[in-house]
Design an enzyme around this catalytic site. Structure first.
Site, PDB file in Angstrom:
ATOM      1  N   HIS A 142       0.815  -1.215   0.000  1.00 44.33           N
ATOM      2  CA  HIS A 142       0.000   0.000   0.000  1.00 44.33           C
ATOM      3  C   HIS A 142       0.848   1.265   0.000  1.00 44.33           C
ATOM      4  O   HIS A 142       0.403   2.316  -0.479  1.00 44.33           O
ATOM      5  CB  HIS A 142      -0.937   0.006   1.206  1.00 44.33           C
ATOM      6  CG  HIS A 142      -1.977  -1.076   1.150  1.00 44.33           C
ATOM      7  ND1 HIS A 142      -2.818  -1.353   2.209  1.00 44.33           N
ATOM      8  CD2 HIS A 142      -2.307  -1.966   0.170  1.00 44.33           C
ATOM      9  CE1 HIS A 142      -3.616  -2.353   1.886  1.00 44.33           C
ATOM     10  NE2 HIS A 142      -3.326  -2.741   0.655  1.00 44.33           N
ATOM     11  N   PHE A 388      -1.130  -8.152   4.926  1.00 44.55           N
ATOM     12  CA  PHE A 388       0.213  -7.581   4.831  1.00 44.55           C
ATOM     13  C   PHE A 388       0.263  -6.238   4.125  1.00 44.55           C
ATOM     14  O   PHE A 388       1.250  -5.904   3.457  1.00 44.55           O
ATOM     15  CB  PHE A 388       1.157  -8.573   4.133  1.00 44.55           C
ATOM     16  CG  PHE A 388       0.977  -9.992   4.574  1.00 44.55           C
ATOM     17  CD1 PHE A 388       0.965 -10.322   5.922  1.00 44.55           C
ATOM     18  CD2 PHE A 388       0.776 -11.012   3.653  1.00 44.55           C
ATOM     19  CE1 PHE A 388       0.778 -11.627   6.344  1.00 44.55           C
ATOM     20  CE2 PHE A 388       0.592 -12.321   4.067  1.00 44.55           C
ATOM     21  CZ  PHE A 388       0.588 -12.627   5.416  1.00 44.55           C
ATOM     22  N   CYS A 389      -0.780  -5.428   4.274  1.00 42.59           N
ATOM     23  CA  CYS A 389      -0.838  -4.122   3.613  1.00 42.59           C
ATOM     24  C   CYS A 389      -0.571  -4.245   2.115  1.00 42.59           C
ATOM     25  O   CYS A 389       0.030  -3.378   1.491  1.00 42.59           O
ATOM     26  CB  CYS A 389       0.122  -3.130   4.261  1.00 42.59           C
ATOM     27  SG  CYS A 389      -0.321  -2.704   5.957  1.00 42.59           S
ATOM     28  N   ALA A 390      -1.039  -5.355   1.556  1.00 37.91           N
ATOM     29  CA  ALA A 390      -0.954  -5.591   0.111  1.00 37.91           C
ATOM     30  C   ALA A 390      -2.222  -6.337  -0.290  1.00 37.91           C
ATOM     31  O   ALA A 390      -2.177  -7.419  -0.872  1.00 37.91           O
ATOM     32  CB  ALA A 390       0.297  -6.389  -0.232  1.00 37.91           C
ATOM     33  N   CYS A 408      -5.841  -4.886   7.430  1.00 35.28           N
ATOM     34  CA  CYS A 408      -4.431  -5.249   7.458  1.00 35.28           C
ATOM     35  C   CYS A 408      -4.061  -5.851   8.798  1.00 35.28           C
ATOM     36  O   CYS A 408      -4.163  -5.192   9.827  1.00 35.28           O
ATOM     37  CB  CYS A 408      -3.589  -4.010   7.187  1.00 35.28           C
ATOM     38  SG  CYS A 408      -1.876  -4.338   6.859  1.00 35.28           S
TER      39      CYS A 408
END
Length: 475
Positions: A142, A388-390, A408
């Protein structure tokens, strides 16, 4: 005064160690916390196995020692005439030189100190010229996926091979209309799969179509040498807290022109060269054209010095040896997980793709938060679970619909529960990530592999419940 304060910045050269060394015999670098013990819910204590390097790596002992040696000499930077202020200013600027050497920057490049990779990429986003188009793969963290809202953004679908990534980018750049300034943002190593991206080839594609490229090296720089000149990227961003220097600093390094032409990222002292009153009662500001233009406020000299110390420590250790030892650990983990049929490792580019020490997986019949909680509570192993902020990347790898909810790092179902989809399939909506690096001993990955096997075959020994969105041991 400590000798480390007098030492000139160490230039990055070829790695000092050879990959021919036996990685199994190479000692991990000394890090803080290596002897910390933690309690187990089943009774007793165990040495903590920190396997969440991709989130924040432990501080190198070398970094801690250098910071401790400097701390009594701490003073204001660029502000004072006193000895400590002058020393701190020199140390700050020498640290800039050390980072430039570590990244093999071009002589004309600027090194700007920020708070993090996220801050660095937001700074670059604020400096984009008018009409700039941004191209970014959905596979990004992100930090590099989200800062570009003020520009026209093209989000590219997840490629399944490095070659597909290059071809996808080339086509998108060729098709852009109107043909004007453009920026490509790409990761060097995925924070989800650990896979290395074809950065040099993507940079060549970008430049062939009149675009520039910024490299998110947050997961790459702690594991591999990063050469701005060899990769031919325009900017590099990374964070200290992933580079064994968790003191709140980051780096944006690269071409100066867009940054010099942009308004300061923050307005304030340090960014301004001269401020005068106007006749109409307002103020007239002349901004710096150096890196100081985007470094307003009192600099975090300790954080900056810590990054420089980490850069020197990794260079002196020799990336050839560090990479060889990490490949040894990666092979251990992947082979151990492959022996557990219920485990599925997530990958974009396939099993043979080169990667760093970041591996994400799901376990059949387990909610990932439950599994990660059991690893911690029953084995003293720290990993991460979630998206995982993805989020787009993990959803693509898990085959889950983009509208399915998730936060997240938070579980999306109660421990042991797997939500039904309209198709009747019960996918795990999040994953488990194990990550390691220069300070990881073999024992930690061996214990991790044993713990995964035991949890899958024997189940958890404790009961767990959801509390404020986290899976925790039931008391």
């Amino acid at each position: 005064m400590s000798a480390s304060l007098n030492a000139a910045p160490t230039a990055v050269a070829t790695a000092t160690a050879t990959a021919a060394c036996d990685p199994a015999r190479t000692e991990p670098l000394a890090v803080l916390g290596r002897d910390v013990t933690v309690p187990l819910v089943t009774g007793g204590e165990v040495t903590y196995a920190a396997l969440d390097y991709a989130a924040s790596a432990p501080a190198l002992q070398r970094v801690w020692d250098d910071v401790a040696a400097y701390a009594p000499y701490y003073g204001s930077v660029h502000r004072g005439a006193g000895y400590l202020s002058q020393l701190s200013t020199d140390l700050f600027e020498q640290s800039r030189d050390a980072v430039a050497a570590f990244l093999d920057c071009r002589p004309s490049d600027q090194v700007i100190f920020t708070r993090s990779t996220t801050d660095s990429l937001n700074l670059l986003a604020a400096a984009l010229p008018a009409g700039c188009r941004v191209f970014v793969f959905e596979t990004e963290h992100h930090a590099s996926l989200l800062p570009w809202d003020d520009a026209q953004v093209t989000y590219l679908n997840a490629p399944r091979t490095p070659g597909e990534a290059v071809a996808t980018l080339e086509q998108a750049l060729a098709d852009r209309d109107p043909y004007g300034p453009a920026l490509v943002c790409v990761t060097g190593a995925s924070n989800v799969t650990g896979e290395l991206w074809p950065v040099k080839e993507l940079a060549a594609a970008a430049h062939a179509h009149g675009a520039r490229i910024v490299l998110d090296a947050a997961q790459l720089a702690p594991h591999h040498p990063v050469s701005v000149q060899e990769l031919d990227v325009d900017w590099v961003a990374f964070s200290g807290h992933k580079l064994y220097a968790p003191f709140g600093s980051g780096v944006l390094a690269g071409r100066a022109d867009w940054l010099q032409q942009a308004e300061p990222y923050l307005a304030g002292g340090g960014a301004s060269r001269r401020v005068t009153r106007r006749e109409d009662g307002g103020v007239e500001v002349e901004w710096h054209t150096t890196a100081a233009r985007h470094e307003a406020g009192s600099p975090n000299v300790i954080g900056v010095y810590a990054i420089a110390s980490a850069c020197r420590a990794l260079t002196e250790a020799g990336f050839d040896a560090l990479v060889a030892r990490e490949r040894h650990l990666i092979a251990k983990v992947r082979a151990g997980l492959a022996d557990v049929p219920q485990v599925r490792i997530l990958s974009l580019f396939g099993d043979e793709a080169p990667r760093v020490g970041v591996i994400s997986f799901v376990v059949d019949g387990w909610n990932s938060s439950h599994f990660a909680a059991a690893l911690s509570a029953e084995y003293g192993i720290g990993v991460r679970d979630g998206l995982f902020c993805a989020h787009p990347l993990v959803r693509t790898l898990l085959g889950s619909a983009p509208q399915e909810p998730g936060e997240c790092g938070s579980p999306e179902a109660a421990p042991g529960e797997l939500p039904q989809t309209s198709s009747g399939v019960t996918p795990s909506l999040n994953a488990i990530r194990v990550s390691f690096g220069a300070g990881t001993p073999d024992e930690h990955v061996d214990r991790f592999v044993r713990a995964v096997r035991e949890l899958v075959t024997e189940g958890a020994k404790w009961q767990y419940r959801t509390e404020e969105g986290r899976c925790v041991p039931a008391v």
